[in-house]
Design an enzyme around this catalytic site. Structure first.
Site, PDB file in Angstrom:
ATOM      1  N   HIS A  17      12.199  28.145  27.113  1.00 28.60           N
ATOM      2  CA  HIS A  17      11.570  28.709  25.556  1.00 28.60           C
ATOM      3  C   HIS A  17      11.253  27.481  24.958  1.00 28.60           C
ATOM      4  O   HIS A  17      10.024  27.512  24.193  1.00 28.60           O
ATOM      5  CB  HIS A  17      13.092  29.035  24.887  1.00 28.60           C
ATOM      6  CG  HIS A  17      13.802  30.288  25.334  1.00 28.60           C
ATOM      7  ND1 HIS A  17      15.047  30.290  25.718  1.00 28.60           N
ATOM      8  CD2 HIS A  17      13.083  31.334  25.841  1.00 28.60           C
ATOM      9  CE1 HIS A  17      15.351  31.516  26.352  1.00 28.60           C
ATOM     10  NE2 HIS A  17      14.468  32.186  26.319  1.00 28.60           N
ATOM     11  N   LYS A  41      23.524  44.992  22.877  1.00 24.92           N
ATOM     12  CA  LYS A  41      23.428  43.858  23.911  1.00 24.92           C
ATOM     13  C   LYS A  41      24.657  42.950  23.640  1.00 24.92           C
ATOM     14  O   LYS A  41      25.009  42.236  22.432  1.00 24.92           O
ATOM     15  CB  LYS A  41      22.270  43.106  24.047  1.00 24.92           C
ATOM     16  CG  LYS A  41      21.766  42.738  25.252  1.00 24.92           C
ATOM     17  CD  LYS A  41      20.448  42.296  25.125  1.00 24.92           C
ATOM     18  CE  LYS A  41      19.844  41.572  26.250  1.00 24.92           C
ATOM     19  NZ  LYS A  41      18.445  40.916  26.339  1.00 24.92           N
ATOM     20  N   ARG A  90       6.728  34.356  33.357  1.00 21.70           N
ATOM     21  CA  ARG A  90       7.039  33.960  34.474  1.00 21.70           C
ATOM     22  C   ARG A  90       6.834  34.061  35.823  1.00 21.70           C
ATOM     23  O   ARG A  90       6.319  33.236  36.545  1.00 21.70           O
ATOM     24  CB  ARG A  90       8.726  33.589  34.327  1.00 21.70           C
ATOM     25  CG  ARG A  90       9.390  32.944  33.374  1.00 21.70           C
ATOM     26  CD  ARG A  90      10.799  33.226  33.362  1.00 21.70           C
ATOM     27  NE  ARG A  90      10.943  34.412  32.668  1.00 21.70           N
ATOM     28  CZ  ARG A  90      11.949  35.019  31.966  1.00 21.70           C
ATOM     29  NH1 ARG A  90      13.152  34.202  32.037  1.00 21.70           N
ATOM     30  NH2 ARG A  90      12.004  36.066  31.291  1.00 21.70           N
ATOM     31  N   SER A 128      18.056  32.540  30.415  1.00 24.35           N
ATOM     32  CA  SER A 128      18.997  32.620  29.789  1.00 24.35           C
ATOM     33  C   SER A 128      20.376  33.028  30.735  1.00 24.35           C
ATOM     34  O   SER A 128      21.199  32.493  30.710  1.00 24.35           O
ATOM     35  CB  SER A 128      19.189  33.316  28.372  1.00 24.35           C
ATOM     36  OG  SER A 128      18.060  32.660  27.517  1.00 24.35           O
TER      37      SER A 128
HETATM   38  P1  ADP Z   1      14.439  38.769  26.298  1.00 24.47           P
HETATM   39  O1  ADP Z   1      13.094  38.783  25.533  1.00 24.47           O
HETATM   40  O2  ADP Z   1      14.183  39.193  27.684  1.00 24.47           O
HETATM   41  O3  ADP Z   1      15.679  38.740  25.757  1.00 24.47           O
HETATM   42  P2  ADP Z   1      14.358  35.839  26.328  1.00 24.47           P
HETATM   43  O4  ADP Z   1      14.709  35.662  24.940  1.00 24.47           O
HETATM   44  O5  ADP Z   1      15.124  35.044  27.375  1.00 24.47           O
HETATM   45  O6  ADP Z   1      14.219  37.160  27.064  1.00 24.47           O
HETATM   46  O7  ADP Z   1      12.854  35.377  26.317  1.00 24.47           O
HETATM   47  C1  ADP Z   1      12.065  35.344  25.153  1.00 24.47           C
HETATM   48  C2  ADP Z   1      10.630  35.160  25.745  1.00 24.47           C
HETATM   49  O8  ADP Z   1      10.647  33.783  26.328  1.00 24.47           O
HETATM   50  C3  ADP Z   1      10.225  35.954  26.999  1.00 24.47           C
HETATM   51  O9  ADP Z   1       8.707  36.207  26.510  1.00 24.47           O
HETATM   52  C4  ADP Z   1      10.140  35.368  27.856  1.00 24.47           C
HETATM   53  O10 ADP Z   1       9.339  35.614  29.063  1.00 24.47           O
HETATM   54  C5  ADP Z   1       9.985  33.901  27.752  1.00 24.47           C
HETATM   55  N1  ADP Z   1      10.583  32.816  28.527  1.00 24.47           N
HETATM   56  C6  ADP Z   1      12.034  32.947  28.746  1.00 24.47           C
HETATM   57  N2  ADP Z   1      12.317  32.097  29.837  1.00 24.47           N
HETATM   58  C7  ADP Z   1      11.289  31.587  29.922  1.00 24.47           C
HETATM   59  C8  ADP Z   1      10.618  30.226  31.085  1.00 24.47           C
HETATM   60  N3  ADP Z   1      11.671  29.577  31.725  1.00 24.47           N
HETATM   61  N4  ADP Z   1       9.383  29.845  30.803  1.00 24.47           N
HETATM   62  C9  ADP Z   1       8.540  30.610  30.040  1.00 24.47           C
HETATM   63  N5  ADP Z   1       9.032  31.683  29.053  1.00 24.47           N
HETATM   64  C10 ADP Z   1       9.813  31.984  29.288  1.00 24.47           C
END
Ligand code: ADP
Length: 161
Positions: A17, A41, A90, A128
């Protein structure tokens, strides 16, 4: 002025992130990191905790603000004036869902454009949920999350390191 939003759960925030935040802050005039308050969630950290971790992490980047929102992203965008959605990709597994969301958001709010940043290869495995799984069993999470958050994450599982 180009105002973008990077929405997500950030439960907890990872190096993946952080990388997307830094790279997109360099692309747009303003970036809002939008923490989704999804009551359906079961989250590890409360929205308030996630917002404050992200604020700590981004305080050195002047054009980044952190906020939380409930409900539809497009409604929050209309309120905040953001027209660009930033998402990280990813692997191909992310693609189908992301494509559908991007198209739906565009139909709901034609001003909304989604921009995808491909993940930094260093973090392509990282999510996460991986962090939560490792932390729950006392695994080493130092390669996954910024060091200042490690104790807070273990504390959620009553683990003292
Ligand atoms: P979600 O939206 O499924 O709850 P997250 O909050 O973890 O997922 O992720 C928010 C955004 O960050 C999404 O666009 C996700 O693809 C991106 N993201 C999460 N982990 C990574 C990573 N390791 N590298 C690049 N982008 C990531």
């Amino acid at each position: 002025m180009r105002k973008a939003i990077y929405p997500g759960s950030f439960d907890p925030v990872t190096f993946g992130h952080q990388d997307i935040i830094e790279r997109s802050a360099a692309l747009f005039d303003e970036l809002i990191v939008g923490v989704l308050n999804n009551s359906a969630k079961n989250s590890l950290f409360s929205v308030g905790e996630r917002v404050s971790m992200l604020k700590e992490l981004t305080k050195v980047i002047p054009n980044v603000t952190v906020d939380s929102f409930d409900g539809l992203l497009v409604d929050y965008m209309k309120e905040s004036g953001a027209t660009i959605i930033v998402r990280g990709l990813r692997a191909v597994t992310d693609f189908e869902y992301e494509l559908q969301m991007a198209q739906t958001n565009h139909v709901e709010y034609p001003k909304a454009e989604t921009i995808f940043l491909t993940t930094n290869m260093k973090y392509s495995y990282l999510s996460s949920s991986v962090v939560r799984e490792f932390a729950a069993f006392g695994g080493d999470i130092s390669k996954f999350v910024p060091s200042q958050f490690i104790d807070r994450i273990y504390a959620k599982y009553d683990i003292k390191k």
